[in-house]
Write a protein that holds these residues in place. Structure first.
Motif, PDB file in Angstrom:
ATOM      1  N   ASP A  58       0.818  -1.210   0.000  1.00  0.00           N
ATOM      2  CA  ASP A  58       0.000   0.000   0.000  1.00  0.00           C
ATOM      3  C   ASP A  58       0.857   1.268   0.000  1.00  0.00           C
ATOM      4  N   ILE A  59       1.991   1.221   0.693  1.00  0.00           N
ATOM      5  CA  ILE A  59       2.902   2.376   0.701  1.00  0.00           C
ATOM      6  C   ILE A  59       3.249   2.743  -0.743  1.00  0.00           C
ATOM      7  N   PHE A  60       3.603   1.741  -1.547  1.00  0.00           N
ATOM      8  CA  PHE A  60       3.961   1.998  -2.944  1.00  0.00           C
ATOM      9  C   PHE A  60       2.730   2.383  -3.764  1.00  0.00           C
ATOM     10  N   LYS A  61       1.591   1.736  -3.498  1.00  0.00           N
ATOM     11  CA  LYS A  61       0.363   2.043  -4.227  1.00  0.00           C
ATOM     12  C   LYS A  61      -0.015   3.518  -4.046  1.00  0.00           C
ATOM     13  N   GLN A  62       0.218   4.039  -2.845  1.00  0.00           N
ATOM     14  CA  GLN A  62      -0.137   5.430  -2.560  1.00  0.00           C
ATOM     15  C   GLN A  62       0.975   6.423  -2.924  1.00  0.00           C
ATOM     16  N   GLY A  63       2.069   5.925  -3.512  1.00  0.00           N
ATOM     17  CA  GLY A  63       3.139   6.818  -3.958  1.00  0.00           C
ATOM     18  C   GLY A  63       3.996   7.370  -2.829  1.00  0.00           C
ATOM     19  N   LYS A  64       4.017   6.670  -1.701  1.00  0.00           N
ATOM     20  CA  LYS A  64       4.860   7.085  -0.569  1.00  0.00           C
ATOM     21  C   LYS A  64       6.235   6.449  -0.720  1.00  0.00           C
ATOM     22  N   GLU A  65       7.191   6.928   0.065  1.00  0.00           N
ATOM     23  CA  GLU A  65       8.532   6.336   0.053  1.00  0.00           C
ATOM     24  C   GLU A  65       8.643   5.351   1.207  1.00  0.00           C
TER      25      GLU A  65
END
Length: 162
Positions: free
Chosen positions: A31-38
């Motif tokens: 989910d971190i990657f799905k939401q464009g977070k680092e």
């Protein structure tokens, strides 16, 4: 976790790669990657209490990591291509593992002080101490856990039905 306000507002997040007896973090990482977070994960230095948080490029990147003698996946010692969180913009949020927790924010780790030492380093970074959330099973919540003056309390504990 995914609906938590601190998670939603955070851009730079450190999270542990779960051992079998810990809350599983794989879906959170996706989910971190799905939401464009680092996303940053720990690299522990053996025979010390030093740990760095190194950037993952994707959730698939996990499959390229080396397995340590503790059975933990982490970037290899000679991997110098990954950004260390404190060499860049610091961290907004750290998800913390642990063996036991009390409702005062005390955490019992595995005894080496990696996270406490890292949080001390965070406090010296211009971005300051990130918010800390422990991920726990209900059975890990204790009346009290032993602490020393070097232990850094966590901000919040998430567990089933908390």
């Amino acid at each position: 976790v995914i609906g938590h306000p601190k998670y939603q507002e955070s851009k730079r997040i450190a999270i542990f790669l779960s051992m079998p007896d810990e809350v599983q973090t794989e879906e959170i990482i996706k989910d971190i990657f799905k939401q464009g977070k680092e996303c940053f994960i720990p690299r522990y230095k053996p025979h010390s209490n030093h740990m760095d948080m190194l950037k993952l490029s994707s959730s698939e990147d996990i499959s390229s990591l080396a397995l340590t003698s503790w059975n933990i996946l982490q970037p290899s010692d000679d991997d110098s291509t990954r950004e260390e969180a404190l060499a860049g913009g610091g961290l907004d949020l750290i998800f913390m593992p642990g063996l036991g927790f009390d409702k005062k924010g005390n955490r019992l780790g595995r005894g080496k002080g990696y996270y406490d030492t890292y949080l001390e380093r965070c406090m010296k970074h211009p971005s300051g101490k990130p918010y800390t959330i422990a991920l726990a099973f209900r059975e890990q919540i204790c009346e009290s856990v032993p602490v020393t003056e070097n232990d850094v309390p966590i901000d919040e504990i998430l567990y089933e039905d908390c």
